[in-house]
Design an enzyme around this catalytic site. Structure first.
Site, short mmCIF file in Angstrom:
data_model
loop_
_atom_site.label_atom_id
_atom_site.label_comp_id
_atom_site.label_asym_id
_atom_site.label_seq_id
_atom_site.Cartn_x
_atom_site.Cartn_y
_atom_site.Cartn_z
CG HIS A 249 8.49 -28.08 22.60
ND1 HIS A 249 9.44 -27.50 23.92
CD2 HIS A 249 7.95 -28.69 23.60
CE1 HIS A 249 8.17 -27.42 24.91
NE2 HIS A 249 7.35 -28.69 24.76
CD GLU B 281 11.28 -30.30 24.78
OE1 GLU B 281 9.86 -30.67 25.41
OE2 GLU B 281 11.28 -29.38 25.33
CG HIS C 75 4.92 -32.05 23.80
ND1 HIS C 75 6.46 -31.39 24.78
CD2 HIS C 75 6.09 -32.99 23.79
CE1 HIS C 75 7.29 -31.25 24.39
NE2 HIS C 75 7.08 -33.75 24.01
C1 LIG Z 1 1.54 -26.69 39.50
O1 LIG Z 1 1.98 -27.08 38.11
C2 LIG Z 1 2.36 -26.69 36.49
C3 LIG Z 1 0.92 -25.29 37.32
C4 LIG Z 1 0.00 -25.08 35.90
C5 LIG Z 1 0.87 -25.50 34.55
C6 LIG Z 1 2.01 -26.29 34.90
N1 LIG Z 1 2.77 -26.52 32.90
C7 LIG Z 1 3.94 -26.03 33.44
C8 LIG Z 1 4.53 -26.01 32.52
C9 LIG Z 1 4.77 -27.64 31.51
C10 LIG Z 1 5.78 -28.73 30.51
C11 LIG Z 1 5.11 -28.88 29.78
S1 LIG Z 1 5.65 -30.42 28.27
N2 LIG Z 1 7.19 -29.29 27.73
O2 LIG Z 1 6.64 -31.31 29.28
O3 LIG Z 1 4.77 -30.74 27.98
S2 LIG Z 1 3.45 -29.41 30.19
C12 LIG Z 1 3.37 -28.38 31.30
S3 LIG Z 1 2.41 -27.37 32.52
O4 LIG Z 1 1.46 -28.33 33.26
O5 LIG Z 1 1.51 -26.81 31.08
C13 LIG Z 1 3.00 -26.76 35.63
ZN LIG Z 2 6.03 -29.49 25.37
#
Ligand SMILES: COc1cccc(N2C=Cc3cc(S(N)(=O)=O)sc3S2(=O)=O)c1
Ligand SMILES: [Zn+2]
Length: 260
Positions: A95, A105, A118
């Site tokens: 980010h 963040e 992340h």
């Molecule tokens: C069923 O839920 C699902 C399935 C597949 C992917 C995701 N994701 C969406 C957003 C997200 C945001 C992240 S952060 N910025 O907090 O590190 S990590 C992440 S993710 O888990 O890849 C969620």
């Molecule tokens: Zn993230």
């Protein structure tokens, strides 16, 4: 359909309409206040076992640039610290802000960094699939690493050199042989707290482990991330990918613990 983003109309202040958990009790990121973090002697060190990791591809998902890993076995995991069992490495992404603006963040005593990395891991001991883990209260462990501006980072070029291949949303390319160990600071001292994904679906499924020591990257290197676009190649509107960060959320009834 009407998708979420980081603009005025579809940004973080609007996410609660489609994702009511945005106003939940364990949302992320937060402002970390070091003096108020509880030093916990039961909190051991974290261990990052990445030597056998297998990176697969680098992609632009319309929100960030993501490097995915082969998570079909326990070859690369994070363990120790606040975690009850090993969590499997799945992906990492970044980010960042606009030129000269903050972009992390999490903030530390109200101060943001230029960017935040992340590294996402999932609890494959308790959950059969990533999707199940990502929606479970102890499903994910995300390592947060701050990026501050200074000299060139000696390994970040391996990522920035590939960004031209994933300029547009929906583009991806092979990205083998990258080990995220090269993006770690020298100290693994951390703060930890229970939180959420920082983008929709905002699941409250993350044990956050935020490293205290930032890594240093140059403005030139970080500027390369801003040549990415939020939009797909076929879309008329060209939108530079920047300021893709959620601001700090209410701590509510949580405490932040500090490793020794
Ligand atoms: C069923 O839920 C699902 C399935 C597949 C992917 C995701 N994701 C969406 C957003 C997200 C945001 C992240 S952060 N910025 O907090 O590190 S990590 C992440 S993710 O888990 O890849 C969620
Ligand atoms: Zn993230």
């Amino acid at each position: 359909g009407h998708h979420w983003g980081y603009g005025k109309e579809d940004g973080p202040s609007a996410w609660h309409r489609q994702y009511p958990v945005a106003k939940g009790n364990r949302q992320s990121p937060i402002d970390i206040i070091p003096n108020e973090a509880r030093r916990d002697s039961t909190l051991g060190p974290i261990f990052l076992k990445y030597d056998q990791c297998r990176s697969l591809n680098i992609a632009n998902n319309g929100h960030s640039v993501v490097v995915e890993f082969d998570d079909s076995d326990d070859r690369s995991v994070v363990l120790g610290g606040p975690l009850d069992n090993p969590y499997r490495l799945k992906q990492f992404h970044f980010h960042w802000g606009g030129k000269g603006c903050e972009g992390s963040e999490h903030t530390v005593a109200g101060v943001g960094y230029a960017s935040e990395l992340h590294v996402v891991h999932w609890n494959a001991v308790k959950y059969k699939t990533y999707n199940d883990a990502a929606a479970a209260p102890d499903g994910l462990a995300v390592l947060g690493i701050f990026l501050e501006l200074g000299d060139d980072h000696r390994w970040l070029h391996m990522i920035t050199d590939a960004l031209y291949m994933v300029k547009f949303k929906g583009s991806a390319t092979d990205f083998k042989g990258f080990n995220p160990k090269c993006l770690l600071p020298s100290s693994l001292h951390y703060w930890t707290y229970l939180g959420s994904l920082t983008t929709p679906p905002l699941h409250e499924s993350v044990t956050w482990i935020v490293l205290k020591e930032p890594i240093v990257v140059s403005e030139k290197q970080l500027g390369m991330f801003r040549m990415l676009q939020f939009n797909g190649e076929e879309e008329d509107q060209r939108m530079r990918m920047e300021n893709n960060f959620r601001p700090p959320q209410n701590l509510k009834e949580r405490i932040v613990r500090s490793s020794n």
